[in-house]
Design a protein around this motif. Structure first.
Motif, PDB file in Angstrom:
ATOM      1  N   PRO A  87       0.802  -1.224   0.000  1.00  0.00           N
ATOM      2  CA  PRO A  87       0.000   0.000   0.000  1.00  0.00           C
ATOM      3  C   PRO A  87       0.836   1.275   0.000  1.00  0.00           C
ATOM      4  CG  PRO A  87       0.179  -0.833   2.221  1.00  0.00           C
ATOM      5  CD  PRO A  87       0.940  -1.798   1.350  1.00  0.00           C
ATOM      6  N   ASN A  88       0.246   2.319  -0.547  1.00  0.00           N
ATOM      7  CA  ASN A  88       0.715   3.679  -0.282  1.00  0.00           C
ATOM      8  C   ASN A  88      -0.291   4.331   0.658  1.00  0.00           C
ATOM      9  OD1 ASN A  88       1.384   6.458  -0.375  1.00  0.00           O
ATOM     10  ND2 ASN A  88       2.289   6.232  -2.376  1.00  0.00           N
ATOM     11  N   GLY A  89      -1.580   4.018   0.443  1.00  0.00           N
ATOM     12  CA  GLY A  89      -2.592   4.456   1.389  1.00  0.00           C
ATOM     13  C   GLY A  89      -3.789   5.123   0.752  1.00  0.00           C
ATOM     14  N   ALA A  90      -4.695   5.568   1.605  1.00  0.00           N
ATOM     15  CA  ALA A  90      -5.899   6.269   1.152  1.00  0.00           C
ATOM     16  C   ALA A  90      -5.541   7.646   0.628  1.00  0.00           C
ATOM     17  CB  ALA A  90      -6.894   6.382   2.312  1.00  0.00           C
ATOM     18  N   LYS A  91      -6.304   8.092  -0.369  1.00  0.00           N
ATOM     19  CA  LYS A  91      -6.070   9.414  -0.952  1.00  0.00           C
ATOM     20  C   LYS A  91      -7.034  10.439  -0.362  1.00  0.00           C
ATOM     21  CE  LYS A  91      -6.284   8.143  -5.341  1.00  0.00           C
ATOM     22  NZ  LYS A  91      -6.240   8.255  -6.824  1.00  0.00           N
ATOM     23  N   HIS A  92      -6.532  11.670  -0.282  1.00  0.00           N
ATOM     24  CA  HIS A  92      -7.305  12.794   0.225  1.00  0.00           C
ATOM     25  C   HIS A  92      -7.167  13.945  -0.767  1.00  0.00           C
ATOM     26  CE1 HIS A  92      -7.403  10.369   3.856  1.00  0.00           C
ATOM     27  NE2 HIS A  92      -6.104  10.206   3.693  1.00  0.00           N
ATOM     28  N   MET A  93      -8.010  14.939  -0.653  1.00  0.00           N
ATOM     29  CA  MET A  93      -8.065  15.979  -1.659  1.00  0.00           C
ATOM     30  C   MET A  93      -7.543  17.315  -1.128  1.00  0.00           C
ATOM     31  SD  MET A  93     -11.400  17.078  -3.914  1.00  0.00           S
ATOM     32  CE  MET A  93     -11.835  15.351  -4.117  1.00  0.00           C
ATOM     33  N   LYS A 108     -11.448  26.437  -2.079  1.00  0.00           N
ATOM     34  CA  LYS A 108     -12.402  26.459  -0.973  1.00  0.00           C
ATOM     35  C   LYS A 108     -12.393  25.138  -0.217  1.00  0.00           C
ATOM     36  CE  LYS A 108     -15.989  25.278  -4.335  1.00  0.00           C
ATOM     37  NZ  LYS A 108     -17.290  25.650  -4.932  1.00  0.00           N
ATOM     38  N   ALA A 109     -12.957  25.183   0.995  1.00  0.00           N
ATOM     39  CA  ALA A 109     -13.102  23.958   1.779  1.00  0.00           C
ATOM     40  C   ALA A 109     -14.142  23.054   1.121  1.00  0.00           C
ATOM     41  CB  ALA A 109     -13.510  24.300   3.207  1.00  0.00           C
ATOM     42  N   ILE A 110     -13.877  21.750   1.150  1.00  0.00           N
ATOM     43  CA  ILE A 110     -14.782  20.766   0.541  1.00  0.00           C
ATOM     44  C   ILE A 110     -15.458  19.965   1.642  1.00  0.00           C
ATOM     45  CG2 ILE A 110     -14.937  18.781  -1.001  1.00  0.00           C
ATOM     46  CD1 ILE A 110     -14.067  21.289  -2.445  1.00  0.00           C
ATOM     47  N   SER A 111     -16.786  19.975   1.647  1.00  0.00           N
ATOM     48  CA  SER A 111     -17.512  19.163   2.627  1.00  0.00           C
ATOM     49  C   SER A 111     -18.697  18.419   2.001  1.00  0.00           C
ATOM     50  CB  SER A 111     -18.022  20.041   3.776  1.00  0.00           C
ATOM     51  OG  SER A 111     -18.895  21.045   3.293  1.00  0.00           O
ATOM     52  N   LYS A 112     -19.063  18.786   0.774  1.00  0.00           N
ATOM     53  CA  LYS A 112     -20.190  18.129   0.093  1.00  0.00           C
ATOM     54  C   LYS A 112     -19.922  18.092  -1.410  1.00  0.00           C
ATOM     55  CE  LYS A 112     -22.863  22.458   0.272  1.00  0.00           C
ATOM     56  NZ  LYS A 112     -21.764  23.240   0.882  1.00  0.00           N
ATOM     57  N   PRO A 113     -20.590  17.219  -2.135  1.00  0.00           N
ATOM     58  CA  PRO A 113     -20.330  17.066  -3.570  1.00  0.00           C
ATOM     59  C   PRO A 113     -20.422  18.373  -4.365  1.00  0.00           C
ATOM     60  CG  PRO A 113     -21.693  15.256  -2.801  1.00  0.00           C
ATOM     61  CD  PRO A 113     -21.572  16.210  -1.649  1.00  0.00           C
ATOM     62  N   THR A 166      -8.826  18.205   2.381  1.00  0.00           N
ATOM     63  CA  THR A 166     -10.013  17.481   2.841  1.00  0.00           C
ATOM     64  C   THR A 166      -9.654  16.026   3.088  1.00  0.00           C
ATOM     65  OG1 THR A 166     -11.391  18.926   1.476  1.00  0.00           O
ATOM     66  CG2 THR A 166     -12.414  16.928   2.343  1.00  0.00           C
ATOM     67  N   VAL A 167      -9.805  15.576   4.338  1.00  0.00           N
ATOM     68  CA  VAL A 167      -9.540  14.183   4.692  1.00  0.00           C
ATOM     69  C   VAL A 167     -10.744  13.363   4.253  1.00  0.00           C
ATOM     70  CG1 VAL A 167      -9.001  12.575   6.556  1.00  0.00           C
ATOM     71  CG2 VAL A 167      -8.128  14.932   6.644  1.00  0.00           C
ATOM     72  N   MET A 168     -10.569  12.600   3.149  1.00  0.00           N
ATOM     73  CA  MET A 168     -11.695  11.888   2.537  1.00  0.00           C
ATOM     74  C   MET A 168     -11.509  10.372   2.511  1.00  0.00           C
ATOM     75  SD  MET A 168     -12.587  14.360  -0.716  1.00  0.00           S
ATOM     76  CE  MET A 168     -14.099  13.505  -1.127  1.00  0.00           C
ATOM     77  N   LEU A 185     -13.895  14.956   6.825  1.00  0.00           N
ATOM     78  CA  LEU A 185     -15.312  14.728   6.582  1.00  0.00           C
ATOM     79  C   LEU A 185     -15.930  13.876   7.677  1.00  0.00           C
ATOM     80  CD1 LEU A 185     -15.532  14.005   2.729  1.00  0.00           C
ATOM     81  CD2 LEU A 185     -15.798  16.177   3.932  1.00  0.00           C
ATOM     82  N   SER A 186     -17.130  14.225   8.077  1.00  0.00           N
ATOM     83  CA  SER A 186     -17.880  13.434   9.063  1.00  0.00           C
ATOM     84  C   SER A 186     -18.484  12.219   8.354  1.00  0.00           C
ATOM     85  CB  SER A 186     -18.993  14.279   9.667  1.00  0.00           C
ATOM     86  OG  SER A 186     -19.987  14.563   8.678  1.00  0.00           O
ATOM     87  N   PRO A 187     -18.912  11.202   9.097  1.00  0.00           N
ATOM     88  CA  PRO A 187     -19.580  10.057   8.482  1.00  0.00           C
ATOM     89  C   PRO A 187     -20.786  10.474   7.632  1.00  0.00           C
ATOM     90  CG  PRO A 187     -18.996   9.523  10.736  1.00  0.00           C
ATOM     91  CD  PRO A 187     -18.680  10.981  10.548  1.00  0.00           C
TER      92      PRO A 187
END
Length: 352
Positions: free
Chosen positions: A167-173, A178-183, A250-252, A316-318
């Motif tokens: 692995p390298n790991g999970a990707k984040h954006m 701007k801040a990203i919290s929704k599509p 953004t931790v996604m 991001l929250s659940p």
């Protein structure tokens, strides 16, 4: 008297003939035993080999840590009979030609990003499936299991054997807008990705542009505004100092970067039992170290990003993740059919 002389000449001649024949036989036996080829394959001795491992990333990476662990184990356990040469940073082969050179047995191990393998088999799109794995452990369990091995096995038609996922790991954006919290927040943004049809469709569904730019050119592209953002592991974001030119992170964990450890089947089949056991245990040790290194490096990199404070980090929250999942469900369903619904079902089961 002459008769006796003739008999002596004949006797000496015969003696010389038998002596030369014996020397020739001894020479052949010596030559055969020192070649180490067929004798090594069929016997119990450890074969004398030189193994080359090639990869395209730098020395301070989980991939290099795993390769060095392989080298050290194999050389030690073989008593030096097996030499292992590690070539990082595309020193031997690059992204474009490493697979072909593995097929030709010009190199015995490569560790490509699975996104580079999607043309060989659609199963290698698994790391790009949105929100498929909740963590590294789930991804590792899939590739270690039946369905992951099934995808690896499909490469045997090329003369290639898949041995393990590193692995390298999970990707984040990250982005500079701007801040990203929704599509909806991604609308109109231009995001650099590794490329590939699946990632293009993901960002198309989010009304964002997907652009493929070489990794070594990405910092400049972000700095100059050629693209607004990118997606990557924490270790890549931190080590390349993308936080200097990206205001928001953004931790996604929406997609992943995973590698496949591949070998040549002719090389692998040429190993006798004792030699293969040592090499396989070296692979196991390398896999263990690469996986531990990836997690440690990403954890440390996230802490460094927070400590530097140059990019605003939003996790991001659940509920927010569910919003992205819902938006991307049509893409998920479409690609589950292309990859294999049995494979996706098995991957989902690893999150329990």
């Amino acid at each position: 008297m002459k008769k006796i002389q003739k008999l002596l000449v004949v006797a000496v001649t015969l003696l010389l003939v038998f002596s030369l024949a014996a020397c020739g036989s001894s020479s052949k036996e010596t030559s055969s035993s020192s070649s180490g080829g067929e004798k090594g394959k069929s016997g119990d001795d450890i074969q004398e080999l030189t193994i080359k491992i090639s990869h395209v990333v730098a020395e301070n990476t989980p991939k290099q840590a795993g390769a060095i662990a392989m080298k050290e184990y194999i050389e030690k356990e073989s008593g030096g009979k097996i030499k292992v040469q590690v070539y990082p940073n595309s020193q031997l082969f690059g992204d474009k030609d490493e697979y072909q050179n593995l097929v030709a047995n010009n190199v015995q191990f490569i560790i490509p990003d699975m996104s580079k393998m999607v043309g060989n088999d659609p199963g290698f799109n698994v790391p790009a499936m949105p929100f498929l794995f909740k963590d590294d452990a789930a991804a590792e369990a899939f590739w270690d299991g039946e369905k992951g091995k099934e995808i690896f096995k499909r490469l045997e038609k090329d003369g290639v054997l898949g041995l393990a996922m590193w692995p390298n790991g999970a990707k984040h954006m990250t982005n500079n807008k701007k801040a990203i919290s929704k599509p909806e927040d991604l609308k109109g943004l231009k995001i650099r990705t590794q490329g590939g049809q699946l990632l293009e469709e993901i960002y198309g569904k989010l009304n964002a542009g997907s652009v493929s730019i070489p990794f070594n050119e990405l910092y400049t592209a972000l700095q100059q505004g050629t693209v607004d953002g990118e997606e990557n592991t924490f270790s890549n974001i931190e080590s390349k100092k993308f936080d200097e030119v990206q205001k928001y992170t953004t931790v996604m964990g929406h997609t992943r970067v995973d590698y496949a450890l591949l070998t040549n089947t002719k090389f692998w089949d040429s190993l006798n039992e004792k030699t293969k056991e040592i090499v396989q245990k070296g692979v196991d040790q390398g896999t263990k170290v690469a996986r531990e290194s990836a997690k440690k490096l990403n954890d440390e990199s996230l802490k460094k990003l927070k400590d530097r404070g140059q990019t605003k980090i939003n996790e991001l929250s659940p509920a927010e993740i569910e919003g992205f999942k819902k938006e991307l469900q049509p893409i998920y369903d479409e690609w589950a059919k292309k990859i294999g619904e049995d494979i996706i079902k098995d991957a989902e089961s690893k999150n329990k």
